[in-house]
Design a protein around this motif. Structure first.
Motif, mmCIF file in Angstrom:
data_model
loop_
_atom_site.group_PDB
_atom_site.id
_atom_site.type_symbol
_atom_site.label_atom_id
_atom_site.label_comp_id
_atom_site.label_asym_id
_atom_site.label_seq_id
_atom_site.Cartn_x
_atom_site.Cartn_y
_atom_site.Cartn_z
ATOM 1 N N ILE A 195 0.832 -1.202 0.000
ATOM 2 C CA ILE A 195 0.000 0.000 0.000
ATOM 3 C C ILE A 195 0.869 1.256 0.000
ATOM 4 O O ILE A 195 0.547 2.262 -0.641
ATOM 5 N N VAL A 196 1.992 1.200 0.705
ATOM 6 C CA VAL A 196 2.908 2.345 0.776
ATOM 7 C C VAL A 196 3.779 2.443 -0.458
ATOM 8 O O VAL A 196 3.928 3.519 -1.055
ATOM 9 N N ALA A 197 4.359 1.308 -0.872
ATOM 10 C CA ALA A 197 5.387 1.328 -1.913
ATOM 11 C C ALA A 197 4.833 1.551 -3.317
ATOM 12 O O ALA A 197 5.444 2.264 -4.122
ATOM 13 N N ALA A 218 8.414 2.683 9.448
ATOM 14 C CA ALA A 218 7.388 3.133 10.394
ATOM 15 C C ALA A 218 6.263 2.104 10.493
ATOM 16 O O ALA A 218 5.733 1.851 11.582
ATOM 17 N N VAL A 219 5.926 1.491 9.354
ATOM 18 C CA VAL A 219 4.895 0.452 9.347
ATOM 19 C C VAL A 219 5.335 -0.736 10.199
ATOM 20 O O VAL A 219 4.548 -1.297 10.970
ATOM 21 N N ILE A 252 11.875 8.122 1.079
ATOM 22 C CA ILE A 252 10.617 8.345 1.810
ATOM 23 C C ILE A 252 9.870 7.027 1.976
ATOM 24 O O ILE A 252 9.329 6.726 3.054
ATOM 25 N N ALA A 253 9.843 6.215 0.904
ATOM 26 C CA ALA A 253 9.165 4.917 0.962
ATOM 27 C C ALA A 253 9.806 4.022 2.012
ATOM 28 O O ALA A 253 9.112 3.340 2.777
ATOM 29 N N ALA A 254 11.151 4.015 2.054
ATOM 30 C CA ALA A 254 11.863 3.179 3.026
ATOM 31 C C ALA A 254 11.545 3.603 4.452
ATOM 32 O O ALA A 254 11.338 2.765 5.335
ATOM 33 N N VAL A 273 4.979 4.525 -8.317
ATOM 34 C CA VAL A 273 4.359 5.084 -9.525
ATOM 35 C C VAL A 273 4.697 6.565 -9.656
ATOM 36 O O VAL A 273 5.075 7.043 -10.746
ATOM 37 N N ILE A 274 4.574 7.305 -8.555
ATOM 38 C CA ILE A 274 4.895 8.734 -8.571
ATOM 39 C C ILE A 274 6.366 8.952 -8.920
ATOM 40 O O ILE A 274 6.722 9.853 -9.702
ATOM 41 N N ALA A 275 7.250 8.122 -8.341
ATOM 42 C CA ALA A 275 8.684 8.259 -8.606
ATOM 43 C C ALA A 275 9.005 8.000 -10.071
ATOM 44 O O ALA A 275 9.837 8.694 -10.673
#
Length: 276
Positions: A129-131, A156-157, A149-151, A136-138
């Motif tokens: 859900i996060v990655a 955090a998850v 940011i994803a990492a 896609v945006i990246a």
């Protein structure tokens, strides 16, 4: 239902101190010995863990050792789950003997594996859900920094899931259930009202552990490197990591019991003693 960081920490240290001798026996058997054994049985482990090791060599060697590593890893996990379960049981209000605590620890091992599987599934779903949106945006924007940011978000998850599922083991031990789904749901329900405080608490402890572990392992890795590729070097590394695992295991078990005591409220034993 209440949660206070300082009270939880103080109670955990009190539990560990009062039961230190018995906890050390359990942690020594289930956490220290398997770690030392792993280092002695897999002497190439030191070379694979060195920061400057050739990635291609590490990949090839890991592929060759996949079978033994998976086998030893599973055995080590069985010992760890049993050890943590036994230490949690030992510090409970029922005051079991060491034998009874170990029996409880062994009994909850399959359930603990079930909880691990549930954690992995939750992590995988949350990570996707996060990655995926960030990926896609990246790709559309060409901003490679979004990967960082994803990492961070995925880390955090992981911490969030660990915090919300941190009461699963005490639920297994103290609520006489072997159902991993029930244990996880019970943990989520118990930690829900104070989830952000609990998340902060475990996050601070995890950061402190990483710093201390890095410092200790760096020092003793240097000592082991001086000893060379020998049994003595493997013994140094095994004892260092095993002793660190013992200490962390006892403290984490104490924290789990102390936190459960706050979130679950007074036990039947405590209520009975209050009116006696």
């Amino acid at each position: 239902m209440n949660f206070d960081m300082s009270t939880t920490w103080a109670r955990a240290i009190e539990l560990v101190r009062d039961n230190f001798g018995l906890l050390a026996v359990i942690a020594g058997i289930f956490l220290l010995l398997p770690t030392v054994t792993l280092y002695l049985l897999v002497p190439d482990l030191q070379a694979l863990m060195e920061p400057g090791a050739d990635p291609d060599m590490v990949t090839a060697r890991m592929a060759e050792m996949a079978g033994p590593l998976i086998t030893y890893g599973l055995i080590s996990m069985v010992f760890s789950f049993a050890g943590y379960g036994a230490m949690v049981a030992l510090m409970g209000d029922d005051r079991p003997t060491v034998g009874q605590a170990i029996k409880t620890g062994l009994k909850i091992v399959p359930s603990a594996f079930g909880i691990l599987i549930l954690f992995i599934l939750c992590y995988f779903i949350a990570a996707m859900i996060v990655a995926i949106p960030i990926g896609v945006i990246a790709s559309l924007s060409g901003m490679a920094s979004l990967a960082i940011i994803a990492a961070v978000l995925i880390l955090a998850v992981v911490i969030y899931l660990l915090a919300r599922m941190s009461m699963s083991l005490p639920v297994l031990v103290f609520e006489n259930t072997l159902n991993p789904i029930k244990a996880v749901l019970g943990s989520f329900k118990m930690t829900g009202p104070k989830q952000w405080s609990i998340l902060l608490f475990w996050g601070i402890l995890l950061a402190a552990y990483m710093v201390i572990a890095l410092l200790i392992t760096s020092i003793f890795s240097l000592i082991a490197a001086i000893a060379g590729d020998s049994t003595a070097a493997m013994l140094i590394l095994g004892l260092t990591n095993g002793a660190l695992g013992m200490i962390v295991g006892m403290i984490v078990s104490g924290l789990a019991v102390a936190m459960y005591g706050q979130l679950a409220g007074p036990s039947d034993t405590e209520l009975t003693s209050t009116f006696d």
